[in-house]
Design a protein around this motif. Structure first.
Motif, PDB file in Angstrom:
ATOM      1  N   GLU A   3      86.166  45.121 -19.107  1.00 45.65           N
ATOM      2  CA  GLU A   3      85.061  45.222 -18.146  1.00 45.65           C
ATOM      3  C   GLU A   3      85.189  46.495 -17.314  1.00 45.65           C
ATOM      4  O   GLU A   3      84.183  47.127 -16.980  1.00 45.65           O
ATOM      5  N   ASP A   4      86.424  46.859 -17.001  1.00 45.08           N
ATOM      6  CA  ASP A   4      86.664  48.094 -16.272  1.00 45.08           C
ATOM      7  C   ASP A   4      86.109  49.279 -17.064  1.00 45.08           C
ATOM      8  O   ASP A   4      85.460  50.172 -16.516  1.00 45.08           O
ATOM      9  N   LEU A   5      86.350  49.247 -18.369  1.00 38.68           N
ATOM     10  CA  LEU A   5      85.868  50.320 -19.244  1.00 38.68           C
ATOM     11  C   LEU A   5      84.342  50.391 -19.222  1.00 38.68           C
ATOM     12  O   LEU A   5      83.750  51.473 -19.130  1.00 38.68           O
ATOM     13  N   LEU A   6      83.702  49.226 -19.277  1.00 34.56           N
ATOM     14  CA  LEU A   6      82.235  49.184 -19.220  1.00 34.56           C
ATOM     15  C   LEU A   6      81.744  49.762 -17.895  1.00 34.56           C
ATOM     16  O   LEU A   6      80.809  50.572 -17.856  1.00 34.56           O
ATOM     17  N   ALA A   7      82.422  49.367 -16.807  1.00 30.55           N
ATOM     18  CA  ALA A   7      82.021  49.871 -15.482  1.00 30.55           C
ATOM     19  C   ALA A   7      82.158  51.389 -15.422  1.00 30.55           C
ATOM     20  O   ALA A   7      81.308  52.083 -14.864  1.00 30.55           O
ATOM     21  N   ARG A   8      83.212  51.931 -16.051  1.00 28.69           N
ATOM     22  CA  ARG A   8      83.407  53.390 -16.063  1.00 28.69           C
ATOM     23  C   ARG A   8      82.264  54.087 -16.797  1.00 28.69           C
ATOM     24  O   ARG A   8      81.820  55.162 -16.386  1.00 28.69           O
ATOM     25  N   ILE A   9      81.843  53.494 -17.904  1.00 19.88           N
ATOM     26  CA  ILE A   9      80.713  54.085 -18.644  1.00 19.88           C
ATOM     27  C   ILE A   9      79.483  54.141 -17.744  1.00 19.88           C
ATOM     28  O   ILE A   9      78.769  55.143 -17.695  1.00 19.88           O
ATOM     29  N   PHE A  10      79.256  53.080 -17.002  1.00 19.65           N
ATOM     30  CA  PHE A  10      78.099  53.024 -16.113  1.00 19.65           C
ATOM     31  C   PHE A  10      78.209  54.054 -14.997  1.00 19.65           C
ATOM     32  O   PHE A  10      77.251  54.753 -14.691  1.00 19.65           O
ATOM     33  N   GLU A  11      79.385  54.141 -14.388  1.00 19.67           N
ATOM     34  CA  GLU A  11      79.559  55.098 -13.292  1.00 19.67           C
ATOM     35  C   GLU A  11      79.365  56.523 -13.790  1.00 19.67           C
ATOM     36  O   GLU A  11      78.730  57.350 -13.137  1.00 19.67           O
ATOM     37  N   ASP A  12      79.935  56.786 -14.964  1.00 20.45           N
ATOM     38  CA  ASP A  12      79.816  58.121 -15.527  1.00 20.45           C
ATOM     39  C   ASP A  12      78.355  58.459 -15.827  1.00 20.45           C
ATOM     40  O   ASP A  12      77.881  59.550 -15.509  1.00 20.45           O
ATOM     41  N   SER A  13      77.612  57.505 -16.400  1.00 16.65           N
ATOM     42  CA  SER A  13      76.201  57.742 -16.709  1.00 16.65           C
ATOM     43  C   SER A  13      75.402  57.931 -15.431  1.00 16.65           C
ATOM     44  O   SER A  13      74.537  58.813 -15.346  1.00 16.65           O
ATOM     45  N   ALA A  14      75.680  57.092 -14.428  1.00 13.37           N
ATOM     46  CA  ALA A  14      74.964  57.210 -13.156  1.00 13.37           C
ATOM     47  C   ALA A  14      75.237  58.574 -12.532  1.00 13.37           C
ATOM     48  O   ALA A  14      74.339  59.198 -11.948  1.00 13.37           O
ATOM     49  N   GLY A  15      76.473  59.077 -12.691  1.00 14.96           N
ATOM     50  CA  GLY A  15      76.809  60.402 -12.179  1.00 14.96           C
ATOM     51  C   GLY A  15      75.958  61.475 -12.832  1.00 14.96           C
ATOM     52  O   GLY A  15      75.507  62.412 -12.180  1.00 14.96           O
ATOM     53  N   GLU A  22      73.880  45.946 -21.808  1.00 15.43           N
ATOM     54  CA  GLU A  22      75.175  45.291 -21.567  1.00 15.43           C
ATOM     55  C   GLU A  22      75.531  45.118 -20.092  1.00 15.43           C
ATOM     56  O   GLU A  22      76.582  44.572 -19.777  1.00 15.43           O
ATOM     57  N   TRP A  23      74.657  45.597 -19.191  1.00 12.30           N
ATOM     58  CA  TRP A  23      75.078  45.562 -17.785  1.00 12.30           C
ATOM     59  C   TRP A  23      75.276  44.139 -17.279  1.00 12.30           C
ATOM     60  O   TRP A  23      76.025  43.910 -16.337  1.00 12.30           O
ATOM     61  N   GLU A  24      74.648  43.182 -17.938  1.00 10.38           N
ATOM     62  CA  GLU A  24      74.795  41.800 -17.461  1.00 10.38           C
ATOM     63  C   GLU A  24      76.222  41.273 -17.670  1.00 10.38           C
ATOM     64  O   GLU A  24      76.580  40.222 -17.158  1.00 10.38           O
ATOM     65  N   HIS A  25      77.014  42.013 -18.458  1.00  7.87           N
ATOM     66  CA  HIS A  25      78.403  41.603 -18.650  1.00  7.87           C
ATOM     67  C   HIS A  25      79.305  41.983 -17.487  1.00  7.87           C
ATOM     68  O   HIS A  25      80.451  41.551 -17.424  1.00  7.87           O
ATOM     69  N   LEU A  26      78.806  42.806 -16.598  1.00  9.79           N
ATOM     70  CA  LEU A  26      79.600  43.127 -15.413  1.00  9.79           C
ATOM     71  C   LEU A  26      79.508  41.973 -14.419  1.00  9.79           C
ATOM     72  O   LEU A  26      78.465  41.341 -14.291  1.00  9.79           O
ATOM     73  N   THR A  27      80.619  41.720 -13.730  1.00 15.48           N
ATOM     74  CA  THR A  27      80.638  40.579 -12.809  1.00 15.48           C
ATOM     75  C   THR A  27      81.096  41.041 -11.424  1.00 15.48           C
ATOM     76  O   THR A  27      81.671  42.122 -11.261  1.00 15.48           O
TER      77      THR A  27
END
Lengths: 185, 185
Positions: A41-53, A97-102
């Motif tokens: 999940e941490d990895l998924l969150a990193r992908i999101f943060e990087d994309s948002a950046g 996949e964002w719904e997998h973040l908790t």
């Protein structure tokens, strides 16, 4: 590591993929990945943060141009469309996949997302303030409309194939501007 | 039965939901459902066919109006936005769960989807033929752009809450028309 995770999550789906799959894709032992991340999940969150950046950087760049607001909006529309088309796998993960973040991670991703939505709303608001839109334009609805149109790109692009990314990005930039200024009198 | 399945798939996600869950939601024994469907995937395919039927009906209705093409497009944009806003759960399933369809069922759903995309492209093509768009408008790109914007509705509407569906539908209909005709000279 993020690029490898994107390929793996795209191919197998986040739910079925494992850290081991990502390690195999990078070509390292699983233990090595745990120096950088503490869970899938941490990895998924990193992908999101990087994309948002990257979103924020595109909005910064377009917003900082010494041009009329409508041309700043067109510039963002074009850059963002191109980025989507060149990052189809990443955007697909972002969309589905964002719904997998908790918990806390999900909240953080929502906060970042709302921040860049507000940035685009700001850009559209400047076009409106310059008197180039219909006076009744709802800036928030226009923002969501545009993000929806952009988010839909990967799906049909994958289905349809060989249009030039540049041609699509030009067309999308025009349609984004039109959607905003089209009703002006 | 379809409405119950939509509620269940929406709440639990298609992958985690069972036919038993749907039977419980309807308030019948599982065996009774098997008179009508032969699997969970069959149920998902029925939801898709039913939704596609409504799309087609909306396109028929708007396309049959005795008005200028641009007003037919606006009418479809408004009706479709309203339908999305009143069927948030169903549209969410449509957007995220179609990858669970396999083989023949998946092909059928893709064929239906392409059929109503072509119908919307036809409506936009009439606006172009009437000389009301920029001459360089790409009808296919405009079609995908508009479907993307519509598909994005459920997500932000759920996050944001209490805007009037009618106000949103009017704004979206205007933006759809603007995206298509905005660049006309």
């Amino acid at each position: 590591m993020l690029e490898a995770a994107i390929r793996v999550f795209h191919k197998k789906g986040y739910a079925s993929a494992s850290i081991q799959d990502v390690a195999d894709e990078v070509g390292v032992l699983k233990g090595s990945l745990y120096h950088y991340i503490d869970s899938k999940e941490d990895l998924l969150a990193r992908i999101f943060e990087d994309s948002a950046g990257r979103f924020t950087a595109m909005l910064d760049e377009a917003g900082g141009l010494d041009e009329r607001p409508v041309e700043r909006l067109r510039s963002f529309g074009r850059a963002c469309s191109l980025w989507y088309l060149k990052n189809i796998e990443r955007v697909g993960i972002y969309a589905t996949e964002w719904e997998h973040l908790t918990g806390k991670r999900r909240k953080e991703v929502m906060v970042i997302r709302e921040a860049y939505e507000r940035r685009l709303a700001g850009l559209i608001g400047e076009v409106k303030a310059a008197g180039e839109t219909a006076p009744e334009l709802d800036v928030n609805f226009a923002t969501y409309f545009i993000f929806g149109a952009l988010n839909g790109l990967p799906d049909w692009y994958r289905r349809r194939g060989p249009d030039s990314a540049e041609r699509i990005a030009d067309a999308y930039a025009d349609q984004i501007v039109n959607a905003v200024v089209g009703g002006a009198r």
